[in-house]
Design a protein around this motif. Structure first.
Motif, mmCIF file in Angstrom:
data_model
loop_
_atom_site.group_PDB
_atom_site.id
_atom_site.type_symbol
_atom_site.label_atom_id
_atom_site.label_comp_id
_atom_site.label_asym_id
_atom_site.label_seq_id
_atom_site.Cartn_x
_atom_site.Cartn_y
_atom_site.Cartn_z
ATOM 1 N N LYS A 148 0.834 -1.214 0.000
ATOM 2 C CA LYS A 148 0.000 0.000 0.000
ATOM 3 C C LYS A 148 0.861 1.252 0.000
ATOM 4 C CE LYS A 148 -4.060 -2.032 2.272
ATOM 5 N NZ LYS A 148 -4.965 -1.977 3.460
ATOM 6 N N GLY A 149 1.950 1.227 0.756
ATOM 7 C CA GLY A 149 2.850 2.382 0.767
ATOM 8 C C GLY A 149 3.439 2.637 -0.608
ATOM 9 N N SER A 150 3.786 1.569 -1.333
ATOM 10 C CA SER A 150 4.341 1.717 -2.683
ATOM 11 C C SER A 150 3.314 2.314 -3.637
ATOM 12 C CB SER A 150 4.807 0.353 -3.201
ATOM 13 O OG SER A 150 5.803 -0.194 -2.359
ATOM 14 N N LEU A 151 2.075 1.844 -3.548
ATOM 15 C CA LEU A 151 1.023 2.376 -4.427
ATOM 16 C C LEU A 151 0.757 3.853 -4.128
ATOM 17 C CD1 LEU A 151 -1.487 -0.629 -4.411
ATOM 18 C CD2 LEU A 151 0.103 0.042 -6.235
ATOM 19 N N ILE A 152 0.784 4.225 -2.844
ATOM 20 C CA ILE A 152 0.589 5.632 -2.472
ATOM 21 C C ILE A 152 1.726 6.483 -3.030
ATOM 22 C CG2 ILE A 152 0.630 7.230 -0.512
ATOM 23 C CD1 ILE A 152 -0.941 5.137 1.059
ATOM 24 N N ALA A 153 2.955 5.964 -2.953
ATOM 25 C CA ALA A 153 4.103 6.719 -3.468
ATOM 26 C C ALA A 153 4.000 6.900 -4.981
ATOM 27 C CB ALA A 153 5.397 5.998 -3.100
ATOM 28 N N ILE A 154 3.583 5.847 -5.704
ATOM 29 C CA ILE A 154 3.442 5.952 -7.156
ATOM 30 C C ILE A 154 2.338 6.946 -7.517
ATOM 31 C CG2 ILE A 154 2.736 4.686 -9.226
ATOM 32 C CD1 ILE A 154 4.092 2.213 -8.043
ATOM 33 N N LEU A 155 1.191 6.872 -6.810
ATOM 34 C CA LEU A 155 0.094 7.802 -7.078
ATOM 35 C C LEU A 155 0.509 9.239 -6.791
ATOM 36 C CD1 LEU A 155 -2.864 8.307 -7.804
ATOM 37 C CD2 LEU A 155 -3.446 7.880 -5.402
ATOM 38 N N THR A 156 1.224 9.441 -5.707
ATOM 39 C CA THR A 156 1.699 10.785 -5.378
ATOM 40 C C THR A 156 2.648 11.289 -6.448
ATOM 41 O OG1 THR A 156 1.518 10.253 -3.021
ATOM 42 C CG2 THR A 156 2.832 12.179 -3.607
ATOM 43 N N GLY A 157 3.553 10.413 -6.904
ATOM 44 C CA GLY A 157 4.468 10.808 -7.978
ATOM 45 C C GLY A 157 3.738 11.165 -9.255
ATOM 46 N N PHE A 158 2.656 10.427 -9.547
ATOM 47 C CA PHE A 158 1.879 10.708 -10.754
ATOM 48 C C PHE A 158 1.237 12.093 -10.664
ATOM 49 C CE2 PHE A 158 -2.054 10.651 -13.186
ATOM 50 C CZ PHE A 158 -1.629 10.126 -14.413
ATOM 51 N N ALA A 189 17.773 3.931 -2.110
ATOM 52 C CA ALA A 189 16.572 4.719 -2.380
ATOM 53 C C ALA A 189 15.379 3.795 -2.531
ATOM 54 C CB ALA A 189 16.768 5.537 -3.649
ATOM 55 N N LEU A 190 14.307 4.076 -1.789
ATOM 56 C CA LEU A 190 13.081 3.300 -1.896
ATOM 57 C C LEU A 190 11.933 4.136 -2.448
ATOM 58 C CD1 LEU A 190 13.328 1.305 1.462
ATOM 59 C CD2 LEU A 190 13.564 0.386 -0.856
ATOM 60 N N VAL A 191 11.670 5.271 -1.811
ATOM 61 C CA VAL A 191 10.570 6.113 -2.281
ATOM 62 C C VAL A 191 10.905 6.839 -3.595
ATOM 63 C CG1 VAL A 191 9.209 8.170 -1.747
ATOM 64 C CG2 VAL A 191 9.478 6.381 -0.034
ATOM 65 N N PRO A 192 12.126 7.383 -3.797
ATOM 66 C CA PRO A 192 12.417 8.065 -5.071
ATOM 67 C C PRO A 192 12.161 7.218 -6.321
ATOM 68 C CG PRO A 192 14.065 8.669 -3.460
ATOM 69 C CD PRO A 192 13.212 7.612 -2.824
ATOM 70 N N PRO A 193 12.538 5.936 -6.368
ATOM 71 C CA PRO A 193 12.180 5.154 -7.563
ATOM 72 C C PRO A 193 10.672 5.028 -7.761
ATOM 73 C CG PRO A 193 13.915 4.048 -6.339
ATOM 74 C CD PRO A 193 13.421 5.163 -5.477
ATOM 75 N N LEU A 194 9.921 4.895 -6.666
ATOM 76 C CA LEU A 194 8.464 4.813 -6.792
ATOM 77 C C LEU A 194 7.885 6.133 -7.293
ATOM 78 C CD1 LEU A 194 7.684 2.880 -3.484
ATOM 79 C CD2 LEU A 194 7.526 1.984 -5.824
ATOM 80 N N ALA A 195 8.413 7.239 -6.766
ATOM 81 C CA ALA A 195 7.975 8.546 -7.258
ATOM 82 C C ALA A 195 8.339 8.713 -8.731
ATOM 83 C CB ALA A 195 8.617 9.651 -6.416
ATOM 84 N N THR A 196 9.482 8.147 -9.125
ATOM 85 C CA THR A 196 9.890 8.198 -10.531
ATOM 86 C C THR A 196 8.917 7.418 -11.409
ATOM 87 O OG1 THR A 196 12.215 8.355 -9.874
ATOM 88 C CG2 THR A 196 11.767 7.677 -12.136
ATOM 89 N N VAL A 197 8.457 6.274 -10.905
ATOM 90 C CA VAL A 197 7.466 5.496 -11.650
ATOM 91 C C VAL A 197 6.223 6.349 -11.913
ATOM 92 C CG1 VAL A 197 5.906 3.511 -11.572
ATOM 93 C CG2 VAL A 197 8.251 3.275 -10.742
ATOM 94 N N GLY A 198 5.695 6.981 -10.862
ATOM 95 C CA GLY A 198 4.507 7.817 -11.027
ATOM 96 C C GLY A 198 4.745 8.996 -11.940
ATOM 97 N N THR A 199 5.895 9.658 -11.787
ATOM 98 C CA THR A 199 6.210 10.825 -12.624
ATOM 99 C C THR A 199 6.319 10.439 -14.092
ATOM 100 O OG1 THR A 199 7.414 11.828 -10.784
ATOM 101 C CG2 THR A 199 7.861 12.697 -12.972
ATOM 102 N N CYS A 200 6.994 9.300 -14.379
ATOM 103 C CA CYS A 200 7.140 8.854 -15.766
ATOM 104 C C CYS A 200 5.802 8.445 -16.366
ATOM 105 C CB CYS A 200 8.127 7.695 -15.842
ATOM 106 S SG CYS A 200 9.839 8.173 -15.506
ATOM 107 N N LEU A 201 4.946 7.840 -15.539
ATOM 108 C CA LEU A 201 3.615 7.497 -16.040
ATOM 109 C C LEU A 201 2.822 8.754 -16.386
ATOM 110 C CD1 LEU A 201 2.575 4.610 -13.603
ATOM 111 C CD2 LEU A 201 3.274 4.398 -16.004
ATOM 112 N N SER A 202 3.015 9.821 -15.618
ATOM 113 C CA SER A 202 2.265 11.057 -15.862
ATOM 114 C C SER A 202 2.668 11.735 -17.167
ATOM 115 C CB SER A 202 2.464 12.030 -14.687
ATOM 116 O OG SER A 202 3.781 12.544 -14.664
ATOM 117 N N ILE A 203 3.888 11.457 -17.643
ATOM 118 C CA ILE A 203 4.351 12.070 -18.903
ATOM 119 C C ILE A 203 4.475 11.000 -19.997
ATOM 120 C CG2 ILE A 203 5.503 14.046 -17.846
ATOM 121 C CD1 ILE A 203 8.111 12.560 -17.918
ATOM 122 N N ALA A 204 3.854 9.814 -19.737
ATOM 123 C CA ALA A 204 3.732 8.748 -20.741
ATOM 124 C C ALA A 204 5.070 8.185 -21.190
ATOM 125 C CB ALA A 204 2.931 9.247 -21.946
#
Length: 612
Positions: free
Chosen positions: A370-380, A437-452
């Motif tokens: 759940k923490g990983s999904l929250i981090a990805i959503l926040t990054g997005f 790094a744990l959260v930065p890669p997850l945030a990167t996943v969300g950010t990259c998804l947001s810019i396709a």
């Protein structure tokens, strides 16, 4: 006094049968002298007594009024490094067996002979027996002994030795089967047990029995109370190996309240060297008291709970990391690493595996998921503010994991678990959080998804997954080395040890799988980089040799899923290339690269700038 005993120099190695004992405490002297002297008489040999300077053999042998002093050999050892001195003398004398006293530290199973004399147990070039018994106890009058049966050399040696030394002794070998075992499982275990002990079945002094109990340790100890003493074959290997294969013998020995004798067969030079290596690895890890282990467990369990505070800090950390990625700021990203609590849940997974606690494992896995999904959503969400849609350098740095990243995660997992267990180095935890790094890669996943940028998102997810499996496995390894293990004193011990085995081995296999994946991708990247260097040097020459009247502006080479090389060229020219010129260039590239080439050429006018 010394003249009354035979001197060590008078013994002839290889001719005289020598039984050696080491007396470090007057409380255990009687048991050692009794067993040692009787064994020496049995072999028509001599009893070599290693004695610390503050002990008197004259006083210790007073209970043995009729002993033949000519069969006793006294050798005092220094108090500086007694183990080293004794080992040297043992190698010279070559005794047929060596007797020692067990260490009497409650609850400590790492050093059965004590930390000072345990090296002798591991390296002595002869069979060894250890005695744990009350003052004045001797096995001479014993008629029945219990041995928890394991099909290994030391258990077999213990049975053979006990039957040969004491003609009045009856030995009962037992195995423990859980009450919930199916009839088929029970029948299979009994059949195997009988096959393993058939060699003694013709001896009327050898008995065997199947005990039913959920807890192996408690069942064996309760049965031992009905016998004169407990006989045990020494276990082998480091703590991890012993727990993986269900080894509880050391714990049974330390918890036993009845007299106990442990025997270890001579292992040969190779076996002694291997055992020394295992002991060295064990010695590298500091010991933890039971109270320290309980405290560490509480800290880890508390930190891995998926509560509101945990998820709030994950979201805040991911928000900080996402802005750092968008702003291309390493300092901001480092700040996000310090805030993130995700490491606690992942370390908790390692602790849950070692305890075989499935409920704890589900809790920490749920928290991490759940923490990983929250981090990805926040990054997005935060990635949407990056209106230009181009990945920054900080984003790109987290999208191409290598085997070095996996190595960093493994070492960081070790460091994190170590720091949690050892309070004097707990201040190092923030540094560990920055290192892996744990959260930065997850945030990167969300950010990259947001810019396709799907490929970059997958690369960042691989980095996180490699960090996750490496930290879980490494932390579990540290915990088991510190003495954490499935709780023997529960009715679910068999289930817990099964969970531990499956989950620990699975986490190790996941690390290996991730290593293979990263090695393949790293090798492919190195090959592509090498290929790019070669192609770059030749492209300009090709264009000139073919008379294309063009200038190389830009180019890129990649590998398709089918294994072909794809080459994209941007050329500045006043005309388009003819089909024959394209084919000729494609053939030259194919010959140089060594595999089929897909060629794409874009012609840019010479009088225009590329970016206009």
């Amino acid at each position: 006094m010394g003249d009354q005993f035979k001197r060590l120099e008078e013994l002839v190695p290889g001719r005289d049968n020598v039984v050696a004992i080491i007396i470090t405490n007057p409380d255990t002297a009687f048991s050692l002298l009794s067993t040692g002297y009787k064994t020496a008489l049995l072999h028509n040999g001599f009893l070599l007594v290693f004695l610390l300077p503050d002990l008197s053999l004259e006083e210790l042998i007073k209970p043995f009024e009729n002993c033949d002093r000519e069969r006793l050999v006294l050798q005092e050892v220094s108090s500086g490094k007694p183990a080293r001195d004794i080992l040297k003398l043992i190698k010279r004398v070559r005794p047929i067996v060596l007797g020692m006293a067990m260490d009497q530290v409650p609850g400590e199973s790492r050093y059965l002979a004590g930390s000072v004399f345990d090296p002798i147990l591991q390296r002595a070039p002869c069979p060894v027996y250890l005695i744990k018994a009350p003052t004045g106890w001797t096995p001479s009058g014993s008629t029945c002994a219990l041995i928890p049966f394991e099909d290994d050399k030391n258990t077999h040696f213990a049975i053979e030795t006990a039957l040969s030394v004491n003609p009045d002794l009856t030995i009962k070998a037992v195995i423990v089967v859980p009450p919930e075992a199916s009839p088929e499982d029970l029948s299979s275990r009994i059949k195997t047990f009988h096959e393993q002990t058939d060699k003694w079945q013709g001896n009327p002094r050898f008995k065997r029995a199947v005990l039913r109990g959920s807890n192996v340790q408690d069942t064996v100890l309760a049965e031992a109370e009905k016998h004169d003493f407990l006989l045990v074959g020494a276990s082998k290997g480091i703590q991890l190996v012993r727990i993986l294969f269900g080894e509880v013998r050391n714990t049974i020995i330390t918890e036993s309240t009845v007299p106990t004798i442990l025997l270890r067969e001579y292992q040969g030079k190779a076996g002694a060297a291997l055992q020394t290596g295992w002991s060295f690895l064990d010695a590298l890890i500091p010991t933890l008291s039971k109270e320290e282990r309980v405290e560490a467990y509480r800290i880890i369990r508390r930190g891995g709970r998926p509560n509101r505070d945990f998820f709030a800090m994950i979201a805040l950390s991911a928000g900080i990391a996402s802005l750092g990625l968008v702003l291309n700021s390493a300092a901001v990203i480092i700040g996000a690493m310090l805030v993130a609590p995700l490491m606690s849940a992942i370390i908790g997974m390692g602790m849950a595996i070692i305890h075989g606690d499935m409920a704890f494992l589900r809790m920490t896995f749920t928290a991490a998921l759940k923490g990983s999904l929250i981090a990805i959503l926040t990054g997005f969400i935060f990635g949407l503010v990056n209106f230009h849609g181009d990945p920054t350098e900080q984003i790109l740095q987290r999208t191409a994991p290598t085997i070095l990243d996996l190595g960093v995660a493994l070492i960081s997992g070790v460091a994190a678990a170590y720091a949690i267990c050892r309070k004097n180095v707990s201040n190092s935890l923030p540094g560990v959080a920055i290192a892996v790094a744990l959260v930065p890669p997850l945030a990167t996943v969300g950010t990259c998804l947001s810019i396709a940028y799907w490929g970059l998102a997958w690369g960042a997810l691989k980095l996180f997954l490699s960090n996750l499996v490496a930290i879980v496995f490494a932390s579990a390894l540290v915990f088991v080395s510190f003495g954490f293990r499935p709780d023997f004193n529960t009715t679910t011990y068999a289930e817990r040890i099964n969970v531990f085995k499956k989950m620990f081995i699975s986490s190790g296999l996941l690390v290996v799988a991730m290593l293979i994946l990263l090695v393949v991708e790293t090798t492919q990247g190195v090959m592509e980089a090498s290929l790019s260097d070669e192609v770059e040097q030749e492209l300009v020459k090709y264009i000139t040799d073919l008379g294309l009247d063009a200038e190389l502006e830009n180019w890129e080479i990649t590998t398709t899923r089918s294994g072909k090389a794809r080459v994209d060229l941007e050329l500045r020219s006043e005309r388009q290339l003819t089909p024959n010129e394209r084919i000729a260039l494609q053939k030259r590239l194919k010959a140089d690269i060594g595999k089929p080439v897909l060629l794409k050429i874009e012609i840019l006018p010479k009088n225009n700038l590329k970016n206009e």
